[in-house]
Design an enzyme around this catalytic site. Structure first.
Site, mmCIF file in Angstrom:
data_model
loop_
_atom_site.group_PDB
_atom_site.id
_atom_site.type_symbol
_atom_site.label_atom_id
_atom_site.label_comp_id
_atom_site.label_asym_id
_atom_site.label_seq_id
_atom_site.Cartn_x
_atom_site.Cartn_y
_atom_site.Cartn_z
ATOM 1 N N GLU A 1 -3.455 6.269 -8.438
ATOM 2 C CA GLU A 1 -3.625 4.931 -9.008
ATOM 3 C C GLU A 1 -2.863 4.900 -10.343
ATOM 4 O O GLU A 1 -3.306 5.493 -11.333
ATOM 5 C CB GLU A 1 -5.133 4.659 -9.199
ATOM 6 C CG GLU A 1 -5.481 3.450 -10.043
ATOM 7 C CD GLU A 1 -4.775 2.162 -9.620
ATOM 8 O OE1 GLU A 1 -4.844 1.770 -8.461
ATOM 9 O OE2 GLU A 1 -4.131 1.549 -10.486
ATOM 10 N N CYS B 1 -10.568 4.814 -1.828
ATOM 11 C CA CYS B 1 -10.555 3.749 -0.824
ATOM 12 C C CYS B 1 -10.832 4.322 0.564
ATOM 13 O O CYS B 1 -10.330 5.395 0.913
ATOM 14 C CB CYS B 1 -9.204 3.032 -0.827
ATOM 15 S SG CYS B 1 -8.840 2.288 -2.421
ATOM 16 N N ASN C 1 -1.872 1.993 8.821
ATOM 17 C CA ASN C 1 -1.193 3.116 9.453
ATOM 18 C C ASN C 1 -2.237 4.198 9.764
ATOM 19 O O ASN C 1 -2.736 4.842 8.852
ATOM 20 C CB ASN C 1 -0.142 3.640 8.455
ATOM 21 C CG ASN C 1 0.925 4.463 9.132
ATOM 22 O OD1 ASN C 1 1.108 4.374 10.342
ATOM 23 N ND2 ASN C 1 1.621 5.272 8.369
ATOM 24 N N CYS D 1 -7.756 5.200 2.912
ATOM 25 C CA CYS D 1 -6.586 5.880 2.348
ATOM 26 C C CYS D 1 -6.709 7.395 2.457
ATOM 27 O O CYS D 1 -7.720 7.976 2.064
ATOM 28 C CB CYS D 1 -6.407 5.473 0.890
ATOM 29 S SG CYS D 1 -5.096 6.376 0.060
ATOM 30 N N CYS E 1 1.900 6.805 2.039
ATOM 31 C CA CYS E 1 1.876 8.004 1.210
ATOM 32 C C CYS E 1 0.579 8.779 1.375
ATOM 33 O O CYS E 1 -0.455 8.220 1.659
ATOM 34 C CB CYS E 1 2.159 7.651 -0.240
ATOM 35 S SG CYS E 1 3.909 7.839 -0.572
ATOM 36 N N GLU F 1 21.339 -1.545 5.009
ATOM 37 C CA GLU F 1 22.384 -0.600 5.355
ATOM 38 C C GLU F 1 23.681 -0.931 4.608
ATOM 39 O O GLU F 1 23.896 -2.086 4.220
ATOM 40 C CB GLU F 1 22.679 -0.663 6.860
ATOM 41 C CG GLU F 1 21.551 -0.160 7.736
ATOM 42 C CD GLU F 1 21.294 1.331 7.584
ATOM 43 O OE1 GLU F 1 22.236 2.072 7.263
ATOM 44 O OE2 GLU F 1 20.131 1.744 7.774
ATOM 45 N N CYS G 1 9.707 5.073 -3.445
ATOM 46 C CA CYS G 1 8.255 4.943 -3.606
ATOM 47 C C CYS G 1 7.743 6.247 -4.226
ATOM 48 O O CYS G 1 7.929 7.313 -3.643
ATOM 49 C CB CYS G 1 7.647 4.706 -2.227
ATOM 50 S SG CYS G 1 5.859 4.731 -2.204
ATOM 51 N N SER H 1 1.845 -0.889 -8.450
ATOM 52 C CA SER H 1 0.825 -1.349 -7.506
ATOM 53 C C SER H 1 -0.531 -0.782 -7.903
ATOM 54 O O SER H 1 -0.672 0.409 -8.130
ATOM 55 C CB SER H 1 1.200 -0.856 -6.101
ATOM 56 O OG SER H 1 0.160 -1.112 -5.194
ATOM 57 N N HIS I 1 -6.486 -6.667 -0.183
ATOM 58 C CA HIS I 1 -7.021 -6.206 1.114
ATOM 59 C C HIS I 1 -8.251 -6.939 1.627
ATOM 60 O O HIS I 1 -8.573 -6.818 2.808
ATOM 61 C CB HIS I 1 -7.341 -4.704 1.097
ATOM 62 C CG HIS I 1 -6.237 -3.826 0.602
ATOM 63 N ND1 HIS I 1 -4.913 -4.175 0.686
ATOM 64 C CD2 HIS I 1 -6.249 -2.601 0.020
ATOM 65 C CE1 HIS I 1 -4.168 -3.214 0.165
ATOM 66 N NE2 HIS I 1 -4.946 -2.245 -0.241
ATOM 67 N N CYS J 1 -6.443 10.973 -6.052
ATOM 68 C CA CYS J 1 -6.803 9.675 -6.632
ATOM 69 C C CYS J 1 -8.315 9.584 -6.769
ATOM 70 O O CYS J 1 -9.049 10.088 -5.934
ATOM 71 C CB CYS J 1 -6.291 8.550 -5.729
ATOM 72 S SG CYS J 1 -6.578 6.904 -6.392
HETATM 73 N N1 SAH Z 1 -3.229 3.198 -5.871
HETATM 74 C C1 SAH Z 1 -2.326 2.118 -5.800
HETATM 75 C C2 SAH Z 1 -0.927 2.531 -5.368
HETATM 76 C C3 SAH Z 1 -0.843 3.561 -4.294
HETATM 77 S S1 SAH Z 1 -1.434 3.091 -2.709
HETATM 78 C C4 SAH Z 1 -2.867 1.031 -4.911
HETATM 79 O O1 SAH Z 1 -3.863 1.238 -4.238
HETATM 80 O O2 SAH Z 1 -2.280 -0.052 -4.946
HETATM 81 C C5 SAH Z 1 -0.095 2.074 -2.165
HETATM 82 C C6 SAH Z 1 -0.423 1.164 -1.000
HETATM 83 O O3 SAH Z 1 -0.614 1.928 0.205
HETATM 84 C C7 SAH Z 1 -1.696 0.374 -1.214
HETATM 85 O O4 SAH Z 1 -1.478 -1.009 -1.029
HETATM 86 C C8 SAH Z 1 -2.605 0.944 -0.161
HETATM 87 O O5 SAH Z 1 -3.543 0.024 0.227
HETATM 88 C C9 SAH Z 1 -1.655 1.339 0.936
HETATM 89 N N2 SAH Z 1 -2.248 2.249 1.906
HETATM 90 C C10 SAH Z 1 -3.166 3.218 1.712
HETATM 91 N N3 SAH Z 1 -3.514 3.796 2.885
HETATM 92 C C11 SAH Z 1 -2.798 3.178 3.854
HETATM 93 C C12 SAH Z 1 -2.706 3.329 5.272
HETATM 94 N N4 SAH Z 1 -3.417 4.231 5.934
HETATM 95 N N5 SAH Z 1 -1.868 2.496 5.945
HETATM 96 C C13 SAH Z 1 -1.114 1.585 5.282
HETATM 97 N N6 SAH Z 1 -1.144 1.401 3.959
HETATM 98 C C14 SAH Z 1 -1.981 2.186 3.241
HETATM 99 FE FE1 SF4 Z 2 -6.068 5.512 -4.622
HETATM 100 FE FE2 SF4 Z 2 -4.413 3.514 -3.869
HETATM 101 FE FE3 SF4 Z 2 -5.342 5.321 -2.072
HETATM 102 FE FE4 SF4 Z 2 -6.996 3.536 -3.096
HETATM 103 S S1 SF4 Z 2 -5.189 3.095 -1.816
HETATM 104 S S2 SF4 Z 2 -7.423 5.736 -2.876
HETATM 105 S S3 SF4 Z 2 -6.242 3.362 -5.177
HETATM 106 S S4 SF4 Z 2 -3.991 5.725 -3.790
#
Ligand code: SAH
Ligand code: SF4
Length: 361
Positions: free
Chosen positions: A171, A124, A301, A127, A344, A95, A113, A202, A227, A120
């Site tokens: 990615e 994963c 999350n 995600c 995101c 702040e 961010c 990342s 992870h 993507c």
């Molecule tokens: N593709 C790249 C960058 C984008 S994802 C990567 O995977 O690193 C950015 C971060 O958000 C990653 O570390 C991913 O594991 C995390 N992420 C994805 N889904 C999530 C969720 N449901 N809760 C918390 N973090 C999450």
């Molecule tokens: Fe793609 Fe990153 Fe999500 Fe994996 S965590 S699906 S690499 S955006």
């Protein structure tokens, strides 16, 4: 569709619109004085202003939705020229501090961010971005535009530098050329002047591309989404681990040029009863031996439809303490913007769902 001027480095603009010093002036107008039209560029001759507007647009994206969180972070949904949407989040890391007379002592610290792709390919299991599959890469302008629009929208003074994390949708290493160009445009001193040191890429661990990024020697920081500490679990979470296993990632990281005062960040998404045990913490220490690393534990999350759950805070803290006690730097990612679902992919998904609902009725 006209290309965006944000796609070009200062050097390229200099060649396209000589004399070269004009490029510096144009960069100044766009990135420091935040003009919305070429016509506002007062010291650029009328003829060149006309030529620029005939050939190019300034911004390649527009804000279509905004959500503020109680902790000060703001999540943006941007629409691209082809109507696809992407997300970016402004995170307030510190702040502003005022003295008793209301005089500003310290400016707030911001991190943006940003997304690198629409969707993507990596897929994963945890995600939300992965669920919609891959649509396309973002252009350099669409990456740069996210930061520019967010600075503008929040009246963040042009010389207030923000940090950038490429942790939004997509990615980044699957879009390496555009990413590298965006890093260079963002760091230009006549423009936003965001040093590569303040930009963190990342990746889910495409080892061959980590090597390529390293060889480019851009000077960016590296974050690895690890992870999991054994290949079997990692394959379940990140299918690509079959092609690029943990050992190959560690090898690539060891070759990566890291600033002497910096560390490679290992992100560890903690999922209840999946990877939150002390045995994993133990293996993690072994794995990172000999690497200047820091670990960032992230709370999973949850979102509708997922079977994964958020870990207990106690488990999270025990995991962290175990690492710290053995000399590893380890932080827990504050769940900034949790009330706006700031992992995101989650705002976009909500609006897509809403659209589907609307279409149904
Ligand atoms: N593709 C790249 C960058 C984008 S994802 C990567 O995977 O690193 C950015 C971060 O958000 C990653 O570390 C991913 O594991 C995390 N992420 C994805 N889904 C999530 C969720 N449901 N809760 C918390 N973090 C999450
Ligand atoms: Fe793609 Fe990153 Fe999500 Fe994996 S965590 S699906 S690499 S955006």
């Amino acid at each position: 569709m006209k290309p965006s001027i944000l796609d070009f480095t200062e050097d390229e603009l200099g060649t396209m619109f000589p004399p070269r010093f004009r490029a510096k002036q144009i960069y100044n107008w766009i990135y420091r004085r935040y003009v919305d039209t070429f016509d506002d560029m007062a010291n650029i001759p009328k003829k060149l202003r006309n030529e620029l507007s005939e050939k190019l647009v300034i911004s390649p994206l527009k804000i279509v939705q905004k959500e503020s969180s109680s902790d000060g972070s703001i999540k943006y949904l941007f629409e691209l020229h082809d109507k696809h949407t992407i997300e970016a989040v402004l995170l307030k890391m510190k702040e502003a501090v005022y003295d008793e007379n209301g005089k500003l002592l310290h400016h707030p610290k911001y991190t943006v961010c940003v997304s690198s792709q629409v969707g993507c390919k990596v897929g994963c299991a945890f995600c939300l971005t992965a669920k919609g599959g891959f649509i396309r890469n973002l252009s350099p302008a669409e990456i740069v535009g996210q930061i520019l629009e967010i600075k503008k929208d929040n009246d963040i003074d042009s010389n207030r530098r923000v940090n950038i994390v490429y942790m939004g949708m997509g990615e980044p290493l699957d879009n390496l050329d555009n990413l590298a160009k965006a890093v260079r445009i963002l760091s230009s001193e006549s423009g936003l002047s965001i040093s590569p040191k303040r930009q963190t890429v990342s990746t889910s661990g495409i080892s061959s591309k980590i090597k390529k990024l390293g060889a480019m020697d851009l000077g960016v920081q590296l974050a690895i989404s690890l992870h999991a500490v054994d290949d079997k679990l990692r394959e379940e979470l990140i299918p690509m681990n079959k092609a690029y296993n943990i050992a190959s990632i560690i090898d690539a990281v060891k070759e990566f040029p890291v600033d002497t005062r910096k560390r490679v960040m290992f992100e560890y998404l903690v999922i209840k009863d999946v990877n939150d045990d002390i045995e994993s913490a133990k293996k993690l220490i072994k794995l990172l031996e000999g690497i200047k690393a820091k670990v960032n534990l992230i709370y999973f999350n949850p979102y509708p439809g997922t079977n994964f759950e958020r870990p207990e805070p106690e488990k999270m803290e025990n995991f962290q303490q175990y690492l710290i006690d053995r000399g590893l730097l380890c932080t827990i990612r504050e769940s900034k913007g949790l009330d706006i679902s700031a992992a995101c992919g989650q705002l976009r998904e909500q609006t897509i769902d809403n659209d589907i609902e609307l279409n149904k009725s």
